[in-house]
Motif scaffolding. Structure first.
Motif, mmCIF file in Angstrom:
data_model
loop_
_atom_site.group_PDB
_atom_site.id
_atom_site.type_symbol
_atom_site.label_atom_id
_atom_site.label_comp_id
_atom_site.label_asym_id
_atom_site.label_seq_id
_atom_site.Cartn_x
_atom_site.Cartn_y
_atom_site.Cartn_z
ATOM 1 N N LEU A 157 0.769 4.340 -2.907
ATOM 2 C CA LEU A 157 0.325 5.460 -2.438
ATOM 3 C C LEU A 157 1.421 6.575 -2.714
ATOM 4 C CD1 LEU A 157 -1.477 4.650 0.800
ATOM 5 C CD2 LEU A 157 -2.515 5.895 -1.114
ATOM 6 N N ARG B 281 -3.501 12.540 1.120
ATOM 7 C CA ARG B 281 -3.544 12.598 -0.419
ATOM 8 C C ARG B 281 -5.067 12.797 -0.510
ATOM 9 N NH1 ARG B 281 0.572 10.261 1.090
ATOM 10 N NH2 ARG B 281 2.338 10.100 -0.257
ATOM 11 N N LEU B 282 -5.975 12.499 -0.048
ATOM 12 C CA LEU B 282 -7.475 12.697 -0.366
ATOM 13 C C LEU B 282 -7.938 14.340 0.060
ATOM 14 C CD1 LEU B 282 -9.215 9.481 1.018
ATOM 15 C CD2 LEU B 282 -8.979 10.097 -1.348
ATOM 16 N N VAL C 287 -5.966 7.142 -5.521
ATOM 17 C CA VAL C 287 -5.723 6.999 -4.022
ATOM 18 C C VAL C 287 -6.437 5.823 -3.359
ATOM 19 C CG1 VAL C 287 -5.874 7.985 -1.784
ATOM 20 C CG2 VAL C 287 -5.435 9.444 -3.780
ATOM 21 N N LEU C 288 -7.750 5.743 -3.434
ATOM 22 C CA LEU C 288 -8.668 4.604 -2.988
ATOM 23 C C LEU C 288 -7.962 3.188 -3.559
ATOM 24 C CD1 LEU C 288 -12.228 5.924 -2.982
ATOM 25 C CD2 LEU C 288 -10.381 5.511 -1.042
ATOM 26 N N LEU D 263 -13.200 7.395 5.651
ATOM 27 C CA LEU D 263 -12.134 6.475 5.569
ATOM 28 C C LEU D 263 -12.384 5.278 6.333
ATOM 29 C CD1 LEU D 263 -8.619 8.363 4.939
ATOM 30 C CD2 LEU D 263 -9.858 6.523 3.396
ATOM 31 N N ALA E 229 -4.754 2.531 -1.865
ATOM 32 C CA ALA E 229 -4.577 2.182 -0.320
ATOM 33 C C ALA E 229 -5.352 0.930 -0.059
ATOM 34 C CB ALA E 229 -5.617 3.403 0.372
ATOM 35 N N LEU F 201 -3.852 4.329 6.239
ATOM 36 C CA LEU F 201 -4.788 5.367 6.300
ATOM 37 C C LEU F 201 -4.522 6.950 6.377
ATOM 38 C CD1 LEU F 201 -7.795 3.563 8.456
ATOM 39 C CD2 LEU F 201 -7.315 3.631 5.951
ATOM 40 N N ALA G 99 -3.275 7.770 2.905
ATOM 41 C CA ALA G 99 -4.203 7.856 2.200
ATOM 42 C C ALA G 99 -5.044 9.330 2.394
ATOM 43 C CB ALA G 99 -5.350 6.890 2.195
ATOM 44 N N CYS H 155 0.665 -1.260 -0.108
ATOM 45 C CA CYS H 155 -0.084 -0.085 -0.094
ATOM 46 C C CYS H 155 0.863 1.440 -0.013
ATOM 47 C CB CYS H 155 -0.896 0.027 1.343
ATOM 48 S SG CYS H 155 -2.148 -1.195 1.266
#
Length: 225
Positions: free
Chosen positions: A90, A157-158, A103-104, A174, A107, A151, A154, A86
């Protein structure tokens, strides 16, 4: 100064050390399989030892001590597999433009990929899901430790991609995404026994479409205004 236990392990001949490591791995894999299929509180430690083919019924206590330690070590084993995958995906996103979907997929894609991995498969995914479902607060703490770095990467970035969503809301989404992921892919065969009858999407050979639709669902939840 090393403890007597540490010293005795360090003095083991290579063959004995290799045998102990192999026994430990078998115990972890059998614990993962049985816990995933029957529940973390429903399987006796004696059954795990027998399933692993260990000659000594005290082998599990020797290697791990108790049930909580076994659960923790299985989680750590899976974390050592998943986290580097992961993280690499990422961090690779930073080399160019990327989307929420990217991104999803970075991750959570490795968790979905694990379903088809020999020796892990659905048992590994179900085990991770069960940490929070049937091992109480301790299982939730283990799961939090297992997923914290993934997480966080992630989230960073989100948050940059959808700044209109408050950070606290994004964190909660998330968590819901992670829970939906483990529950959804653990019981994907339910699509063939659904309240609507068998769904064609759940048939073998439709995995690519099924994954795309599932990621659509996860992305919509994260993006919601």
């Amino acid at each position: 100064m090393p403890s007597p236990a540490t010293s005795s392990k360090e003095k083991r001949p290579p063959a004995l050390a290799a045998s102990a490591a192999a026994t430990r791995e078998r115990l972890l894999l059998e614990a993962m399989r049985l816990f995933a299929r029957e529940g973390m509180n429903a399987v006796s430690l004696r059954r795990i030892v027998a399933a692993a083919g260990a000659a000594n019924l005290s082998a599990l206590h020797y290697h791990f001590g108790n049930r909580e330690s076994v659960v923790t070590e299985v989680a750590r084993m899976l974390q050592r597999i998943l986290e580097p995958r992961c993280r690499a995906r990422l961090e690779a996103l930073d080399r160019g433009p990327h989307t929420v979907r990217d991104v999803l997929d970075a991750a959570f894609g490795p968790m979905i990929d694990m379903l088809s991995e020999a020796g892990l498969g659905r048992d590994a995914v179900c085990f991770i899901g069960r940490l929070g479902w049937d091992f109480g607060e301790e299982g939730q703490k283990i799961s939090a430790d297992m997923h914290r770095d993934i997480l966080t990467l992630a989230l960073d970035r989100l948050a940059a991609l959808i700044p209109a969503v408050p950070l606290e809301v994004l964190k909660f989404r998330l968590l819901l995404t992670m829970n939906s992921l483990y529950y959804g892919i653990s019981y994907r065969s339910y699509a063939m026994r659904s309240p609507f009858g068998p769904l064609s999407i759940g048939r073998r050979g439709n995995e690519v479409q099924e994954r795309a639709l599932f990621m659509d669902y996860l992305e919509a939840g994260i993006r919601h205004p």
